[in-house]
Design an enzyme around this catalytic site. Structure first.
Site, PDB file in Angstrom:
ATOM      1  CG  HIS A  36      29.587 -20.847  47.419  1.00 55.78           C
ATOM      2  ND1 HIS A  36      29.221 -21.040  46.101  1.00 55.78           N
ATOM      3  CD2 HIS A  36      30.912 -20.495  47.386  1.00 55.78           C
ATOM      4  CE1 HIS A  36      30.265 -20.824  45.315  1.00 55.78           C
ATOM      5  NE2 HIS A  36      31.295 -20.493  46.075  1.00 55.78           N
ATOM      6  CG  ASP A  63      25.898 -21.388  46.032  1.00 55.40           C
ATOM      7  OD1 ASP A  63      26.314 -20.276  46.418  1.00 55.40           O
ATOM      8  OD2 ASP A  63      26.621 -22.209  45.438  1.00 55.40           O
ATOM      9  CB  SER A 102      33.698 -21.502  43.978  1.00 55.17           C
ATOM     10  OG  SER A 102      33.296 -20.163  43.967  1.00 55.17           O
TER      11      SER A 102
END
Length: 233
Positions: free
Chosen positions: A211, A173, A85
């Site tokens: 995610h 995601d 991320s």
């Protein structure tokens, strides 16, 4: 055992901080340890117990220092940047600084759930969808991040990197759409002189990795990235 630098961070700052002790991050570290890697995971400045104020320049400076600290103690071990991320932008930032200013090519970079840039991410992530229709969204949100030194241009960085790159993204995601990972892969592959060193693995939505859980709760997928890491030795 190899040495992997795992650059992981939370995406919020509050009393209930998401940090390296969050369950899915602990699971990730265990997965890497079980795969015969040493892992160094950090909370960035301004996150969890780390002092200071968040900034792109500050994050990059801190991880660059950490990289040199590790290399001074690891002799000839392979050092891998694993960014998840927000950490993907920091990983490519540091790798680019090392190449352009020190002539150092990072051994390998794994980008899990990456974005092309923070600006692009803010303009496409589901949480901002309702606000995009209002006048001033670009100026108040997107331009403000630029002025606050928050760019994290993965798309620009990968064009100049020579390291092997593996991109991992899940179709479900809900934070950063998989379109970011696909676009970043195309940019990196087109820029690479050794296209086979740039790889992309997409995981179907039916797996439910979302995610946060792609690398930590996907034992059947572990061989994919492990094979990549073994190939760089």
């Amino acid at each position: 055992m190899e040495l992997a630098l795992a650059f992981v961070t939370g995406l919020q700052r509050s009393c209930n901080l998401i940090d390296v002790a969050t369950s899915h991050r602990v699971s990730f570290i265990k997965v890497m340890s079980d795969s015969d890697f040493h892992v160094l995971a950090v909370d960035y400045r301004g996150y969890a117990d780390s002092t200071g104020q968040p900034s792109e320049t500050g994050f990059t400076t801190d991880i660059l220092y950490l990289y040199h600290w590790v290399k001074a103690r690891s002799r000839n071990s392979t050092v891998i940047f694993w960014g998840h991320s927000l950490g993907t932008g920091i990983s490519t930032n540091v790798a680019r600084v090392l190449k352009e200013k020190e002539g150092v090519i990072v051994d390998a970079i794994v980008l899990e759930a990456p974005y092309t840039s923070i600006r692009d991410a803010a303009a496409t992530i589901p949480v901002t969808k309702i606000y995009r229709q209002f006048p001033g969204f670009e100026y108040l949100i997107l331009d403000t991040m630029e002025r606050a030194d928050m760019r994290f241009c993965n798309d620009r960085n990968v064009q100049v990197l020579s390291s092997p790159i593996l991109i991992l993204h899940s179709e479900d995601d809900g934070m950063i759409p998989i379109s970011h990972g696909k676009k970043l892969y195309e940019i990196a592959r087109n820029a690479s002189q050794k296209k086979e060193t740039v790889q992309f693995i997409a995981f179907p939505a039916s797996k439910g990795f979302g995610h946060d859980y792609l690398s930590s709760k996907a034992p059947n997928c572990r061989p994919y990235w492990k094979d990549f890491l073994q190939s760089i030795k």
